[in-house]
Design an enzyme around this catalytic site. Structure first.
Site, PDB file in Angstrom:
ATOM      1  CE1 TYR A   1      -0.659  17.328  12.032  1.00 29.92           C
ATOM      2  CE2 TYR A   1      -0.020  15.759  10.341  1.00 29.92           C
ATOM      3  CZ  TYR A   1      -0.517  16.024  11.593  1.00 29.92           C
ATOM      4  OH  TYR A   1      -0.876  14.980  12.430  1.00 29.92           O
TER       5      TYR A   1
ATOM      6  CB  SER B   1       1.580  12.463  12.240  1.00 23.72           C
ATOM      7  OG  SER B   1       1.045  12.210  10.942  1.00 23.72           O
TER       8      SER B   1
END
Length: 241
Positions: free
Chosen positions: A152, A139
């Site tokens: 995250y 990501s």
């Protein structure tokens, strides 16, 4: 670049989003695929739509035995495994002060242990056959941290570090990390904080479609022997992050 008709590729998290788009992209390029996820009905429907070169296998990436069975099923069906696309991930964003420990644990289990389980399942095979390719989907959160995304982003930075370590330790294994910016997928559907969930929708006002990431993955795996695309960052045009 080289054709994919001689490659068997495993894709995790293939029942929707980037995983599904990648399955469609690579199947269209002629690759043999085994697609995995927990939602087996969706997988079977996708495999049927894509044709006989695509097989579906139920997969829980947090379970090492499930991952071993996934890889073994690919070998039984197609004879060998050439590429693993570790795509499965979860993103229940929340402020640290919310103390959502169960959600932290879930992210660590899926996003980190899931990737490690995949590597553990294919690495001995890749070493034995003196070739293979691991593509880990991380990501933009592997490169920056945003409020509500501390855990995250930490998991995605870990994926970045694991991928770089694999590259350095195994010259015979290609290692690629794909870091998407904002993509319109189901990721984040499990956010339990209504305010954070609403904020995610605002972030997605300018987002990529999953097929943009699928094309980046195809680019990496199509490279000829001796060429290792180590990292690709794909953002929407004009993205501030």
């Amino acid at each position: 670049m080289t054709g994919l008709s001689d490659k068997t590729i495993l894709i995790t998290g293939a029942s929707s989003g980037i995983g599904e788009a990648t399955a469609r992209e690579l199947a269209a390029a002629g690759a043999k695929l085994v697609i995995g996820a927990r939602r087996i009905d969706r997988l079977r429907a996708l495999a049927e739509a894509l044709g006989p070169q695509v097989a579906a296998q139920e997969l829980d990436v947090t379970n090492p035995q499930s991952f071993e069975a996934f890889v073994a099923a690919a070998e039984e069906r197609f004879g060998r495994v050439d590429v693993l696309v570790n795509n499965a991930g979860v993103m229940p964003l929340s402020p640290l002060a919310a103390l959502k420990r169960d959600e932290w644990t879930r992210m660590i289990d899926v996003n980190i242990h899931g990737v490690l389980n995949g590597i553990a399942a294919v690495l001995p095979r890749f070493v034995a056959q003196q070739g293979g390719h691991v593509v880990n989907v991380a990501s933009i959160g592997a490169h920056l941290v945003v409020p509500t995304g501390a855990v995250y982003c930490a998991t995605k930075y870990a994926v970045w570090a694991i991928t770089e370590g694999l590259r350095q330790e195994h010259a015979e294994v290609r290692a690629t990390i794909i870091s998407p910016g904002v993509v319109a997928t189901e990721l984040g559907h499990d956010i339990s904080d209504p305010e954070v969930a609403a904020g995610l929708q605002l972030w997605r006002a300018n987002s990529l479609s999953p097929d943009a990431i699928a094309r980046a993955i195809r680019y990496a795996v199509e490279q000829p022997d001796g060429v290792d695309v180590n990292e690709v960052i794909v953002r929407p045009s004009g993205s501030p992050m």
